[in-house]
Motif scaffolding. Structure first.
Motif, PDB file in Angstrom:
ATOM      1  N   GLU A   1      -7.514  -5.096   7.922  1.00 35.33           N
ATOM      2  CA  GLU A   1      -7.220  -4.038   6.644  1.00 35.33           C
ATOM      3  C   GLU A   1      -5.885  -3.928   5.979  1.00 35.33           C
ATOM      4  OE1 GLU A   1      -8.500   0.005   8.410  1.00 35.33           O
ATOM      5  OE2 GLU A   1     -10.536  -1.199   8.833  1.00 35.33           O
ATOM      6  N   PHE A   2      -5.344  -4.657   7.709  1.00 41.66           N
ATOM      7  CA  PHE A   2      -3.341  -4.415   6.723  1.00 41.66           C
ATOM      8  C   PHE A   2      -3.303  -5.049   5.998  1.00 41.66           C
ATOM      9  CE2 PHE A   2       0.925  -5.556   8.260  1.00 41.66           C
ATOM     10  CZ  PHE A   2       1.910  -4.975   7.749  1.00 41.66           C
ATOM     11  N   LEU A   3      -3.343  -6.783   6.391  1.00 44.12           N
ATOM     12  CA  LEU A   3      -3.588  -7.408   5.293  1.00 44.12           C
ATOM     13  C   LEU A   3      -4.400  -7.569   3.770  1.00 44.12           C
ATOM     14  CD1 LEU A   3      -4.334 -10.805   7.616  1.00 44.12           C
ATOM     15  CD2 LEU A   3      -2.104  -9.762   7.088  1.00 44.12           C
ATOM     16  N   ALA A   4      -4.878  -6.846   3.737  1.00 46.57           N
ATOM     17  CA  ALA A   4      -5.786  -6.889   2.437  1.00 46.57           C
ATOM     18  C   ALA A   4      -4.220  -5.753   1.447  1.00 46.57           C
ATOM     19  CB  ALA A   4      -6.651  -6.019   2.072  1.00 46.57           C
TER      20      ALA A   4
ATOM     21  N   LYS B   1      -3.158  -5.867  -1.834  1.00 50.88           N
ATOM     22  CA  LYS B   1      -3.051  -4.953  -3.082  1.00 50.88           C
ATOM     23  C   LYS B   1      -1.634  -3.940  -3.088  1.00 50.88           C
ATOM     24  CE  LYS B   1      -4.922   0.054  -3.770  1.00 50.88           C
ATOM     25  NZ  LYS B   1      -3.223   0.245  -4.151  1.00 50.88           N
ATOM     26  N   ASP B   2      -0.794  -4.279  -2.115  1.00 52.43           N
ATOM     27  CA  ASP B   2       0.867  -3.728  -2.415  1.00 52.43           C
ATOM     28  C   ASP B   2       1.665  -4.909  -3.526  1.00 52.43           C
ATOM     29  OD1 ASP B   2       0.841  -1.371  -0.934  1.00 52.43           O
ATOM     30  OD2 ASP B   2       1.596  -2.241   0.271  1.00 52.43           O
ATOM     31  N   ASP B   3       0.997  -5.879  -2.616  1.00 49.80           N
ATOM     32  CA  ASP B   3       1.916  -7.158  -4.005  1.00 49.80           C
ATOM     33  C   ASP B   3       1.698  -7.153  -5.980  1.00 49.80           C
ATOM     34  OD1 ASP B   3       3.299  -8.412  -2.101  1.00 49.80           O
ATOM     35  OD2 ASP B   3       2.143  -9.978  -0.925  1.00 49.80           O
ATOM     36  N   LYS B   4       0.066  -6.845  -5.777  1.00 44.69           N
ATOM     37  CA  LYS B   4      -0.370  -7.020  -6.689  1.00 44.69           C
ATOM     38  C   LYS B   4       0.116  -5.515  -7.256  1.00 44.69           C
ATOM     39  CE  LYS B   4      -5.036  -9.429  -5.670  1.00 44.69           C
ATOM     40  NZ  LYS B   4      -5.936  -9.311  -5.307  1.00 44.69           N
ATOM     41  N   ASP B   5       0.358  -4.577  -7.424  1.00 45.54           N
ATOM     42  CA  ASP B   5       1.173  -3.374  -6.971  1.00 45.54           C
ATOM     43  C   ASP B   5       2.203  -3.609  -7.862  1.00 45.54           C
ATOM     44  OD1 ASP B   5      -1.494  -2.063  -7.127  1.00 45.54           O
ATOM     45  OD2 ASP B   5      -0.914  -0.861  -5.167  1.00 45.54           O
ATOM     46  N   HIS B   6       3.302  -4.130  -6.656  1.00 47.30           N
ATOM     47  CA  HIS B   6       4.128  -4.447  -7.745  1.00 47.30           C
ATOM     48  C   HIS B   6       4.257  -5.392  -8.696  1.00 47.30           C
ATOM     49  CE1 HIS B   6       6.797  -2.503  -4.220  1.00 47.30           C
ATOM     50  NE2 HIS B   6       5.553  -2.631  -3.607  1.00 47.30           N
TER      51      HIS B   6
END
Length: 140
Positions: A98-101, A105-110
């Motif tokens: 879950e943390f890795l996912a 997601k944070d990378d894609k958002d950024h």
């Protein structure tokens, strides 16, 4: 003086330390008997009770770490069979899917936010250029 140390102070210190250790030990680390029974043994049978607690009452050090993930289905394992820390969480963040996912997601958002900023910057630069240039194309 050594006689007082061996007959009074040392057993009393052992008894107090074992009693406090027994009280503060989490229930899941107590071995062989329920925690309440260990507390009664330590209280009612000095100095044998504290010695028994030290030897057989609690999982200690490397034994605790080794037994935490030694058996499939052990309470310390999560549903996927990975060793888990207290509270059911994985031992390390890089073991937690879950943390890795959430990192992905944070990378894609950024990335999407950066693309929006770049597009906005280009649009503003274009607007400034158009406003500064005369309409007939001559520079003043």
């Amino acid at each position: 003086m050594p006689r007082i140390l061996l007959t009074i102070i040392l057993p009393l210190a052992l008894w107090v330390w074992a009693f406090v250790d027994c009280l503060t030990t989490p229930e899941d680390e107590v071995k062989h008997l329920p925690k309440v029974v260990w507390v009664l043994i330590v209280l009612l049978f000095p100095p044998l009770g504290p010695i028994a607690w030290l030897i057989a009452g609690k999982q200690r050090g490397f034994l605790r770490a080794a037994s935490a993930g030694a058996h499939p289905g052990h309470p310390a394992d999560d549903r996927a069979g990975r060793p888990a820390a207290r509270g059911g969480r994985p031992l390390a963040p890089d073991d937690d899917p879950e943390f890795l996912a959430s990192l992905k997601k944070d990378d894609k958002d950024h990335e999407s936010m950066l693309k929006q900023w770049e597009a906005d910057l280009r649009r503003r630069e274009r607007e400034l250029r158009d406003r500064d240039e005369p309409e007939d194309g001559r520079k003043s």
